[in-house]
Design an enzyme around this catalytic site. Structure first.
Site, PDB file in Angstrom:
ATOM      1  CG  HIS A 160       3.847  -7.816  -2.100  1.00  0.00           C
ATOM      2  ND1 HIS A 160       4.897  -8.351  -1.390  1.00  0.00           N
ATOM      3  CD2 HIS A 160       3.667  -8.649  -3.158  1.00  0.00           C
ATOM      4  CE1 HIS A 160       5.344  -9.439  -1.984  1.00  0.00           C
ATOM      5  NE2 HIS A 160       4.614  -9.641  -3.067  1.00  0.00           N
ATOM      6  CG  ASP A 368       3.296   0.279   5.113  1.00  0.00           C
ATOM      7  OD1 ASP A 368       3.283   0.080   3.887  1.00  0.00           O
ATOM      8  OD2 ASP A 368       4.269   0.746   5.719  1.00  0.00           O
TER       9      ASP A 368
END
Length: 462
Positions: A160, A368
């Site tokens: 993730h 991110d």
């Protein structure tokens, strides 16, 4: 249809309304197939009289067709596996912050010990045809530990967070072991094509991997399939949240309160990867270079508490307090504060209304994995008069959301210029850009993500 076994550091209680898209998607797939969701309970067993806590037992609960299975961790295991290796080594390195990493050898030993514990506890629950889906950086060695115990199931892994370039990855003393461990999975999924490229470059240059085509790599005596599976959101579910009582009330309250203002919004965890100080500097530059925004533009910055016992997080909180206070002191008026800085959690059911009331969203992380705030903002907008997204090119979402205004968050002046462009963009351009952005997040939504990954895992060549 094979059962699904989901393994993550923490589980979600499927008996309660889900708080986020990931819990919705995984819960939906688990209920359809039946299966198990396994992870840490969140409970820490303290040492007694200087002796390590005994190994935690597995706790079972039922939620429809799903078994929720959790295990407690002793204090030493928690400190080494979670606080230590996961958050003091892997998190900073995977976000390119080598300066914040703590390469204590005890952390690696505890990280492996807990993954071995998870493998031992999970193995008796498995059926021969189960599909196992492991999530995130906490559990990179889990498949290798399961294989060592004789598990032959198909096992997939999804990262993730970002995958760093080879030279940054190689700074971790155990990097070769970690990457070797990934080859115990049948499918390895990443958020973006850039992450997949970093993985490919590493295994080719460091491990001499053979590239077999169709996303397959052979190294360390095993073949794995690697691909980009950008995680999405449930657009329709989020729209229902926007139309619910709390969402409507928040929108109406913010619309009325800021009827004379242009509202900018940032919603983040207080984390050094999110680029918050850089964002505040860019907002200050906006006020300095475009004075028409003074007494007119207000930035609401929500920074939810995160790991505040870690020194680096205390540093960034003090920095944010100072920066926001300085801007308010230098530019504020009796009836206008440039920044409303909120250091607490905001209920998810109120966020859609806040998004819709905002003219501009600032999603400007330094690095991110994906960033679903960007997608939530798009979903919440009124298509007839949509707000504009200013998005860091270093967020995984930037690969999909080309019609956002992409910025380099390290470029203060360039980011300020992009914010000004967003504030002054003509309605027709905003509508066209929003239509393209909304189409993108609908096409690759959370259900697409789940389905595409599980199809790849079911079809992976052994």
């Amino acid at each position: 249809m094979s059962r699904l076994v989901v393994v993550s550091n923490r589980t979600a209680d499927l008996r309660k309304p889900a708080a986020g898209g990931l819990a919705v998607a995984l819960g939906e797939s688990l209920q359809q197939r039946g299966g198990v969701w396994f992870g840490w309970s969140g409970k820490i067993l303290e040492d007694v009289d200087g002796q390590p806590a005994p190994e935690g037992k597995v706790n079972f609960q039922r939620a429809g067709k799903v078994t929720l299975a959790t295990v407690d961790l002793g204090r030493a295991d928690y400190d080494a596996y979670y606080a230590g290796y996961s958050n003091d080594v892997l998190w900073p390195v995977f976000h390119y912050r080598l300066d914040l990493a703590n390469f204590d050898t005890r952390f690696a030993a505890g990280y492996r010990r807990v993954n071995q514990l998870f493998a031992r506890k999970l193995l008796p629950m498995l059926k021969p045809d189960d599909l196992i889906w492991v999530h995130d950086y906490h559990l990179i060695p889990l498949a290798a530990e399961l294989r060592a115990l004789g598990c032959t199931n198909r096992i997939g892994f999804f990262l993730h967070v970002p995958m760093p370039p080879p030279l940054i990855m190689a700074a971790i003393p155990e990097h070769e072991w970690l990457m070797r461990s990934l080859f115990a999975f049948d499918v390895v999924g990443f958020q973006s094509r850039a992450d997949l490229l970093h993985f490919s470059h590493y295994v080719e240059s460091e491990a001499g991997a053979e590239v077999l085509g169709d996303g397959r790599f052979r190294a360390y005596g095993r073949t794995t399939h690697a691909g980009a599976f950008p995680i999405g959101m449930d657009v329709d579910d989020f729209l229902r949240l926007a139309e619910a009582k709390e969402g409507r009330e928040m929108f109406e309250r913010m619309r009325d309160e800021y009827s004379r203002r242009q509202l900018l919004l940032g919603v983040d965890r207080l984390d050094y990867s999110k680029g918050l100080p850089q964002r505040i500097h860019a907002f200050r530059e906006l006020l300095a270079q475009y004075p028409e925004n003074r007494n007119r533009a207000t930035l609401i910055q929500i920074a939810s508490p995160s790991r505040e016992d870690v020194e680096a997080y205390g540093d960034i909180r003090r920095q944010m307090d100072s920066l926001c206070g300085a801007i308010n002191g230098d530019y504020g008026e009796l009836d206008w504060m440039p920044i409303r800085y909120i250091h607490r959690n905001i209920a998810r059911k109120r966020l859609p209304g806040l998004y819709r009331a905002s003219r501009v969203a600032l999603v400007t992380p330094l690095r991110d994995g994906m960033n679903l705030v960007a997608k939530e903002f798009i979903a919440a907008q009124d298509p007839a008069d949509p707000g504009m997204l200013v998005l860091s090119r270093f967020a995984g979402a930037a690969e999909q959301l080309k019609d956002a205004l992409l910025v380099n968050p390290y470029d203060t002046q360039g980011t300020a210029q992009a914010i000004q462009r967003a504030l002054t963009m003509p309605l027709e351009e905003r509508r066209n850009r929003h239509a393209n952005l909304l189409r993108s997040i609908r096409e690759q939504n959370i259900h697409w993500w789940t389905r595409s990954f599980l199809d790849a895992l079911a079809g992976a060549q052994k």
